[in-house]
Design an enzyme around this catalytic site. Structure first.
Site, PDB file in Angstrom:
ATOM      1  N   THR A   1       0.839  -1.222   0.000  1.00 12.11           N
ATOM      2  CA  THR A   1       0.000   0.000   0.000  1.00 12.11           C
ATOM      3  C   THR A   1       0.862   1.256   0.000  1.00 12.11           C
ATOM      4  O   THR A   1       0.661   2.158  -0.825  1.00 12.11           O
ATOM      5  CB  THR A   1      -0.920   0.007   1.246  1.00 12.11           C
TER       6      THR A   1
ATOM      7  N   THR B   1       5.602  11.243   7.338  1.00 16.47           N
ATOM      8  CA  THR B   1       5.656  11.195   8.798  1.00 16.47           C
ATOM      9  C   THR B   1       7.064  11.531   9.298  1.00 16.47           C
ATOM     10  O   THR B   1       8.055  11.267   8.599  1.00 16.47           O
ATOM     11  CB  THR B   1       5.254   9.789   9.280  1.00 16.47           C
ATOM     12  N   ASP B   2       7.134  12.016  10.527  1.00 18.49           N
ATOM     13  CA  ASP B   2       8.455  12.268  11.134  1.00 18.49           C
ATOM     14  C   ASP B   2       9.213  10.969  11.414  1.00 18.49           C
ATOM     15  O   ASP B   2      10.427  10.996  11.657  1.00 18.49           O
ATOM     16  CB  ASP B   2       8.317  13.095  12.424  1.00 18.49           C
ATOM     17  N   GLU B   3       8.488   9.829  11.374  1.00 12.75           N
ATOM     18  CA  GLU B   3       9.159   8.550  11.675  1.00 12.75           C
ATOM     19  C   GLU B   3      10.215   8.192  10.635  1.00 12.75           C
ATOM     20  O   GLU B   3      11.059   7.327  10.882  1.00 12.75           O
ATOM     21  CB  GLU B   3       8.138   7.411  11.798  1.00 12.75           C
TER      22      GLU B   3
ATOM     23  N   TYR C   1       6.908  -0.081   8.998  1.00 19.09           N
ATOM     24  CA  TYR C   1       6.033   1.058   8.647  1.00 19.09           C
ATOM     25  C   TYR C   1       6.861   2.259   8.206  1.00 19.09           C
ATOM     26  O   TYR C   1       6.664   2.803   7.111  1.00 19.09           O
ATOM     27  CB  TYR C   1       5.138   1.438   9.838  1.00 19.09           C
TER      28      TYR C   1
ATOM     29  N   LYS D   1       7.215   4.191   4.506  1.00 18.15           N
ATOM     30  CA  LYS D   1       6.910   5.606   4.282  1.00 18.15           C
ATOM     31  C   LYS D   1       8.139   6.332   3.711  1.00 18.15           C
ATOM     32  O   LYS D   1       8.014   7.183   2.832  1.00 18.15           O
ATOM     33  CB  LYS D   1       6.471   6.280   5.591  1.00 18.15           C
TER      34      LYS D   1
HETATM   35  P1  NAD Z   1      -5.532   5.666   9.209  1.00 16.91           P
HETATM   36  O1  NAD Z   1      -5.007   4.283   9.312  1.00 16.91           O
HETATM   37  O2  NAD Z   1      -6.530   6.159  10.183  1.00 16.91           O
HETATM   38  O3  NAD Z   1      -6.171   5.886   7.755  1.00 16.91           O
HETATM   39  C1  NAD Z   1      -5.625   5.334   6.586  1.00 16.91           C
HETATM   40  C2  NAD Z   1      -6.735   5.227   5.560  1.00 16.91           C
HETATM   41  O4  NAD Z   1      -6.187   4.687   4.342  1.00 16.91           O
HETATM   42  C3  NAD Z   1      -7.867   4.268   5.983  1.00 16.91           C
HETATM   43  O5  NAD Z   1      -9.114   4.910   5.803  1.00 16.91           O
HETATM   44  C4  NAD Z   1      -7.727   3.080   5.041  1.00 16.91           C
HETATM   45  O6  NAD Z   1      -8.962   2.462   4.728  1.00 16.91           O
HETATM   46  C5  NAD Z   1      -7.105   3.741   3.811  1.00 16.91           C
HETATM   47  N1  NAD Z   1      -6.370   2.777   2.976  1.00 16.91           N
HETATM   48  C6  NAD Z   1      -5.490   1.820   3.408  1.00 16.91           C
HETATM   49  N2  NAD Z   1      -5.061   1.110   2.348  1.00 16.91           N
HETATM   50  C7  NAD Z   1      -5.650   1.633   1.239  1.00 16.91           C
HETATM   51  C8  NAD Z   1      -5.576   1.347  -0.148  1.00 16.91           C
HETATM   52  N3  NAD Z   1      -4.806   0.346  -0.614  1.00 16.91           N
HETATM   53  N4  NAD Z   1      -6.312   2.078  -1.008  1.00 16.91           N
HETATM   54  C9  NAD Z   1      -7.107   3.092  -0.549  1.00 16.91           C
HETATM   55  N5  NAD Z   1      -7.217   3.415   0.753  1.00 16.91           N
HETATM   56  C10 NAD Z   1      -6.488   2.691   1.641  1.00 16.91           C
HETATM   57  O7  NAD Z   1      -4.252   6.583   9.184  1.00 16.91           O
HETATM   58  P2  NAD Z   1      -4.053   8.108   9.645  1.00 16.91           P
HETATM   59  O8  NAD Z   1      -3.552   8.129  11.020  1.00 16.91           O
HETATM   60  O9  NAD Z   1      -5.247   8.900   9.257  1.00 16.91           O
HETATM   61  O10 NAD Z   1      -2.840   8.511   8.692  1.00 16.91           O
HETATM   62  C11 NAD Z   1      -3.057   9.061   7.394  1.00 16.91           C
HETATM   63  C12 NAD Z   1      -1.708   9.353   6.755  1.00 16.91           C
HETATM   64  O11 NAD Z   1      -0.982  10.270   7.578  1.00 16.91           O
HETATM   65  C13 NAD Z   1      -0.825   8.129   6.601  1.00 16.91           C
HETATM   66  O12 NAD Z   1      -0.172   8.222   5.365  1.00 16.91           O
HETATM   67  C14 NAD Z   1       0.171   8.224   7.754  1.00 16.91           C
HETATM   68  O13 NAD Z   1       1.396   7.637   7.396  1.00 16.91           O
HETATM   69  C15 NAD Z   1       0.306   9.736   7.888  1.00 16.91           C
HETATM   70  N6  NAD Z   1       0.651  10.248   9.240  1.00 16.91           N
HETATM   71  C16 NAD Z   1      -0.069   9.866  10.339  1.00 16.91           C
HETATM   72  C17 NAD Z   1       0.234  10.418  11.584  1.00 16.91           C
HETATM   73  C18 NAD Z   1      -0.534  10.036  12.827  1.00 16.91           C
HETATM   74  O14 NAD Z   1      -0.133  10.394  13.929  1.00 16.91           O
HETATM   75  N7  NAD Z   1      -1.661   9.329  12.732  1.00 16.91           N
HETATM   76  C19 NAD Z   1       1.267  11.344  11.687  1.00 16.91           C
HETATM   77  C20 NAD Z   1       1.990  11.706  10.561  1.00 16.91           C
HETATM   78  C21 NAD Z   1       1.663  11.160   9.333  1.00 16.91           C
HETATM   79  O1  DAU Z   2       5.028  10.190  14.492  1.00 12.15           O
HETATM   80  C1  DAU Z   2       4.034   9.987  13.551  1.00 12.15           C
HETATM   81  C2  DAU Z   2       3.485   8.590  13.660  1.00 12.15           C
HETATM   82  O2  DAU Z   2       2.734   8.528  14.873  1.00 12.15           O
HETATM   83  C3  DAU Z   2       2.619   8.186  12.478  1.00 12.15           C
HETATM   84  O3  DAU Z   2       3.420   8.159  11.317  1.00 12.15           O
HETATM   85  C4  DAU Z   2       1.960   6.818  12.704  1.00 12.15           C
HETATM   86  O4  DAU Z   2       1.073   6.529  11.648  1.00 12.15           O
HETATM   87  C5  DAU Z   2       1.204   6.877  14.008  1.00 12.15           C
HETATM   88  O5  DAU Z   2       0.631   5.606  14.288  1.00 12.15           O
HETATM   89  C6  DAU Z   2       2.109   7.304  15.156  1.00 12.15           C
HETATM   90  O6  DAU Z   2       3.091   6.293  15.442  1.00 12.15           O
HETATM   91  P1  DAU Z   2       3.492   5.871  16.961  1.00 12.15           P
HETATM   92  O7  DAU Z   2       4.045   4.513  16.932  1.00 12.15           O
HETATM   93  O8  DAU Z   2       4.278   6.956  17.607  1.00 12.15           O
HETATM   94  O9  DAU Z   2       2.001   5.903  17.611  1.00 12.15           O
HETATM   95  P2  DAU Z   2       1.264   4.917  18.622  1.00 12.15           P
HETATM   96  O10 DAU Z   2      -0.021   5.586  19.005  1.00 12.15           O
HETATM   97  O11 DAU Z   2       1.196   3.532  18.108  1.00 12.15           O
HETATM   98  O12 DAU Z   2       2.223   4.908  19.883  1.00 12.15           O
HETATM   99  C7  DAU Z   2       2.583   6.106  20.547  1.00 12.15           C
HETATM  100  C8  DAU Z   2       3.555   5.769  21.658  1.00 12.15           C
HETATM  101  O13 DAU Z   2       2.842   5.022  22.665  1.00 12.15           O
HETATM  102  C9  DAU Z   2       4.703   4.857  21.226  1.00 12.15           C
HETATM  103  O14 DAU Z   2       5.870   5.227  21.933  1.00 12.15           O
HETATM  104  C10 DAU Z   2       4.259   3.454  21.646  1.00 12.15           C
HETATM  105  C11 DAU Z   2       3.420   3.729  22.876  1.00 12.15           C
HETATM  106  N1  DAU Z   2       2.294   2.764  23.097  1.00 12.15           N
HETATM  107  C12 DAU Z   2       1.423   2.561  22.080  1.00 12.15           C
HETATM  108  C13 DAU Z   2       0.351   1.684  22.236  1.00 12.15           C
HETATM  109  C14 DAU Z   2      -0.607   1.441  21.087  1.00 12.15           C
HETATM  110  C15 DAU Z   2       2.118   2.167  24.348  1.00 12.15           C
HETATM  111  O15 DAU Z   2       2.883   2.383  25.284  1.00 12.15           O
HETATM  112  N2  DAU Z   2       1.063   1.286  24.501  1.00 12.15           N
HETATM  113  C16 DAU Z   2       0.186   1.007  23.495  1.00 12.15           C
HETATM  114  O16 DAU Z   2      -0.756   0.194  23.704  1.00 12.15           O
END
Ligand code: NAD
Ligand code: DAU
Length: 339
Positions: free
Chosen positions: A100, A125-127, A153, A157
């Site tokens: 994906t 993402t910052d990751e 992941y 990205k």
């Molecule tokens: P999310 O998992 O909530 O949403 C992802 C969406 O993509 C879902 O609705 C899913 O159905 C859709 N999707 C997955 N595979 C697909 C495919 N093959 N075709 C079409 N749609 C598809 O994720 P999110 O947290 O909203 O993140 C959105 C974007 O932002 C991602 O690219 C993620 O890497 C980036 N991002 C997220 C965070 C965060 O903290 N959540 C931070 C920085 C960047």
């Molecule tokens: O920094 C941006 C990223 O932030 C995005 O690119 C990702 O899509 C998003 O999922 C997020 O990644 P993280 O791994 O930082 O998020 P998560 O919410 O999974 O975890 C946040 C922190 O909390 C991480 O240090 C792991 C910890 N954690 C997470 C879960 C789910 C726990 O301690 N317990 C948990 O059950």
């Protein structure tokens, strides 16, 4: 303008769609999503009667379907949120992340070139920068920080980001990339730290904190992220990367305790569990480029944002309960059962 928003039924994508419809009534939004476990059409309920809005269920990896959509719609701008987004799932099973996040992005860029899209914006993402040491509070990720990923992941990205750079340089595709820190806010799937901890605390289920809970994340309210993307995709310089973050660093344990306090629950619910493999220590964004070039400033402090977010989850228990029944329970048992 006609704008394609992919991943529009996910957490950030759905928030973005609402913001675009409100702030740009002159634009047409085509929302695309495959509706995987993370995509929920109910997230877009509030715009289904809006004449600026339409929805298409489609897989960004499906080249034929994507090409015919682009041929029919002739988008001006594409913003790609669609992704597999959860680090823990990528550790369990990387394959779908590569499909994906990398292949899907390249299909969208091929279509953008073929059908004359004026700008392709990649939501990254910052990751991709890896992590920073906990003890060096003076260090931040800038756009020049080398890519140095930890999880499948973040590697997927980063690969997509490299491809975006290649399509810009080799084929002249007009591109921008945003790299944001951790988001929180309405409609976040409860596998992620903040909604998971709110849900568990409300149900008196133990709160699984990885390791010692000392890992640091830089939290940004989703609406501040969406405003940043809006500015970058419309006014950012072609070929450029922009970091997005609001200097809201918190150790995970602080976030968890804040949630417990607001919900009036006891800290004895906290359970320290086996750490995430390859767990990144600290993320911290330097957003100066975005602030100085495009005038972006976050509107939320973490204290206001987290309070409002907890209230949102309390007011939307039905939304959460629907997701946390069925498949989510199997996921939870698999990930946390023996942790
Ligand atoms: P999310 O998992 O909530 O949403 C992802 C969406 O993509 C879902 O609705 C899913 O159905 C859709 N999707 C997955 N595979 C697909 C495919 N093959 N075709 C079409 N749609 C598809 O994720 P999110 O947290 O909203 O993140 C959105 C974007 O932002 C991602 O690219 C993620 O890497 C980036 N991002 C997220 C965070 C965060 O903290 N959540 C931070 C920085 C960047
Ligand atoms: O920094 C941006 C990223 O932030 C995005 O690119 C990702 O899509 C998003 O999922 C997020 O990644 P993280 O791994 O930082 O998020 P998560 O919410 O999974 O975890 C946040 C922190 O909390 C991480 O240090 C792991 C910890 N954690 C997470 C879960 C789910 C726990 O301690 N317990 C948990 O059950």
């Amino acid at each position: 303008m006609k704008i394609l928003v992919t991943g529009a039924a996910g957490f950030i994508g759905s928030n973005f769609v609402y913001q675009q419809l409100a702030d740009h009534p002159e634009d047409q939004i085509v929302a695309l999503d495959l509706l995987t476990y993370a995509g929920n059409l109910k997230n877009l309920d509030g715009c289904k009667d809006n004449r600026q809005f339409s929805f298409v269920k489609m897989d960004i990896r499906d080249r034929e379907a994507i090409y015919s959509l682009f041929e029919k719609e002739r988008f001006d701008l594409v913003v790609n949120f669609a992704a597999e987004s959860h680090v823990d799932r990528s550790i369990e099973d990387p394959e779908i992340f590569l499909q994906t996040n990398i292949i899907g992005t390249s299909v969208l860029m091929d279509a953008s070139l073929k059908y004359g899209v004026k700008r392709f914006h990649q939501v990254s993402t910052d990751e991709v920068y890896g992590d920073l040491p906990l003890e060096r509070k003076d260090l931040f990720f800038t756009e020049e920080t080398p890519l140095h990923t930890s999880s499948p992941y973040s590697s997927s990205k980063a690969s997509a980001d490299l491809l975006v750079g290649a399509y810009h340089r080799t084929y002249g595709l007009d591109t921008t990339i945003s790299r944001c820190s951790n988001n929180y806010g309405p409609y976040q799937f409860p596998e992620k730290l903040i909604p998971l901890m709110i849900h568990n605390a409300e149900h008196d289920i133990p709160l699984p904190v990885y390791g010692k809970g000392l890992n640091v994340r830089d939290w940004l309210h989703v609406s501040d992220h969406c405003r940043a993307i809006d500015l970058i995709m419309r006014n950012g310089r072609t070929g450029e990367v922009y970091n997005v973050g609001g200097h809201n660093e918190r150790a995970n344990i602080e976030v968890v305790k804040t949630i417990l306090k607001q919900l009036g629950k006891d800290e004895s619910l906290i359970t320290y569990v086996t750490d995430r493999k390859g767990h990144d220590l600290r993320y911290a964004i330097d957003p100066k480029k975005l602030e100085s070039e495009l005038g972006w400033q976050p509107q939320y402090t973490f204290d206001t944002g987290i309070k409002e977010t907890i209230e949102w989850y309390q007011q939307h228990r039905g939304w959460v309960e629907e997701i946390t029944s069925g498949d989510y329970m199997q996921y939870y048992e698999k990930m946390y059962g023996n942790r």
